[in-house]
Design an enzyme around this catalytic site. Sequence first.
Site, mmCIF file in Angstrom:
data_model
loop_
_atom_site.group_PDB
_atom_site.id
_atom_site.type_symbol
_atom_site.label_atom_id
_atom_site.label_comp_id
_atom_site.label_asym_id
_atom_site.label_seq_id
_atom_site.Cartn_x
_atom_site.Cartn_y
_atom_site.Cartn_z
ATOM 1 N N HIS A 135 0.860 -1.195 0.000
ATOM 2 C CA HIS A 135 0.000 0.000 0.000
ATOM 3 C C HIS A 135 0.889 1.234 0.000
ATOM 4 O O HIS A 135 2.103 1.143 0.145
ATOM 5 C CB HIS A 135 -0.869 0.029 1.269
ATOM 6 N N GLU B 36 3.292 -0.119 3.922
ATOM 7 C CA GLU B 36 2.852 1.202 3.453
ATOM 8 C C GLU B 36 4.097 1.899 2.928
ATOM 9 O O GLU B 36 5.007 2.226 3.691
ATOM 10 C CB GLU B 36 2.242 2.015 4.606
HETATM 11 O O1 0X9 Z 1 -6.489 1.287 5.889
HETATM 12 C C1 0X9 Z 1 -5.943 0.460 5.168
HETATM 13 O O2 0X9 Z 1 -6.547 -0.365 4.489
HETATM 14 C C2 0X9 Z 1 -4.409 0.463 5.077
HETATM 15 N N1 0X9 Z 1 -3.927 1.796 4.936
HETATM 16 S S1 0X9 Z 1 -4.212 2.651 3.556
HETATM 17 O O3 0X9 Z 1 -3.849 4.018 3.820
HETATM 18 N N2 0X9 Z 1 -3.259 2.133 2.412
HETATM 19 O O4 0X9 Z 1 -5.564 2.465 3.194
HETATM 20 C C3 0X9 Z 1 -3.832 -0.102 6.348
HETATM 21 C C4 0X9 Z 1 -4.364 -1.401 6.778
HETATM 22 C C5 0X9 Z 1 -3.613 -1.930 7.932
HETATM 23 N N3 0X9 Z 1 -4.461 -2.423 8.973
HETATM 24 C C6 0X9 Z 1 -4.761 -1.711 10.113
HETATM 25 N N4 0X9 Z 1 -4.319 -0.510 10.303
HETATM 26 N N5 0X9 Z 1 -5.481 -2.297 11.038
HETATM 27 ZN ZN ZN Z 2 -4.011 1.156 0.839
#
Ligand code: 0X9
Ligand code: ZN
Length: 439
Positions: A318, A391
């Site tokens: 990501h 990320e």
């Molecule tokens: O929110 C998401 O799906 C991911 N970040 S993004 O900015 N690329 O959308 C992170 C997912 C990781 N999982 C958690 N933070 N629980």
């Molecule tokens: Zn993402």
Amino acid sequence: MHLSLRALVAAALGASLVLSAPVTSSASHRPVSTNSPDRVVYEIATPGAEDRSAVAATGVDVLGAKDGTTTVVAERSQVKALEATGLELTPLGDADAQLAALGRVDFAPNGDATTLDFPSGYAGYHNFAEMTAELRQTVTDHPNLARLTSIGKSYQNRDLWMIKISNAPATDQAKPEVLFTCNQHAREHLTVEMCLRIVQRFTDGYATNAAVKNLVDTREIFVVPSVNPDGAEYDIATGSFRGWRKNVQPNSTATGTDPNRNWGYRWGCCGGSSSSGSSDTYRGTAAFSAPETARLRDHVNSRVVGGVQQITTHIDFHTYSELILWPFGYTYDDTATGLNADQANAFATLGRQMAGSNGYTPQQSSDLYITDGGINDWMWGVHKIWSYTFEMYPASGSGLNGFYPRDTVIAAQTARNDGAVDLLLTYSDCVPRIIGKTC
Ligand code: 0X9
Ligand code: ZN
């Protein structure tokens, strides 16, 4: 070809071509409002994971979180909920004006905006046709190392390409399998380049790089460079970026399901996704209601051979924030049903070692904010696959701009992860080995 046309037009019109007001009659173009923007970028002071989860739970579009600050885009209808968190909000301006400033409309001879390609300054990124051509070229150049298949179709019927790399790609060998997935989120275009880098390095590098050869000889590598091709194409379809995150499947109120809230492990359990079709974290009508996640699920399920899951490790790429994240995302607890202390320790140890090689920040994913229906929770919860989210670059960005670094960064920001990718492959025989445990 598109480039020379664009360069021509850009040269003729100079900087005035940068959109600061609607310059085309194309109905698909979002008009840039001067007084009351539809979507506003906010920075929010969020010292704790609970603060970040509270922000995410409002259903706003979370762009990134770093050093106690969460950056979001809020629709007008979401601002009240954001204010109700009681957190300090700093408005950074009109999200769509930011995007318009990045892109240049590509004019075809008839004056319409052409479709489905990146704007000037981004030509090094691969759109869907270019990505497909690149994958086909790879198997043509390396028939004994790479095999291209489609794991099925997206909502709009695009192929979900998967390339397998091994020293006998047509044969199912008894070797640890490693999965890399990219572009679940439409606007995270740098991740497609990351997956293509993995493909290129383990094929072009095989003949000359002994470490690469050893990894390819001892592993079976699967790469899905675009899990959400419809969304990616939609994001670039007008010649300037839309800041689109989800797939493009219609829902009862709006468009799009967030693929990374649609996975079927504790789907919708814990306030880490939205039931509202207009939200950027809409979880869908049911787990795997998005065809893209369903097809990737099918592939992973199909790798259970003789009762044993062949895939041992996985990275889902990501952008942005420069983080390495591991399960679980649905709970703050470090251990939970299906995740014991040794396993949590192994996740963290490999996560930290990979972070040591790329300079990202390692943490359990819920320490960022709570999500449910995320890919890592399903991979681990259902299949015991050691599954990470990376990320990528940048560490922080001014709002939506963080998703759109110029193509000049691609080489360095994808190569930056070579060491981490190699570490994951190295430990794919037995991740607990990294903490002195056996498998
Ligand atoms: O929110 C998401 O799906 C991911 N970040 S993004 O900015 N690329 O959308 C992170 C997912 C990781 N999982 C958690 N933070 N629980
Ligand atoms: Zn993402």
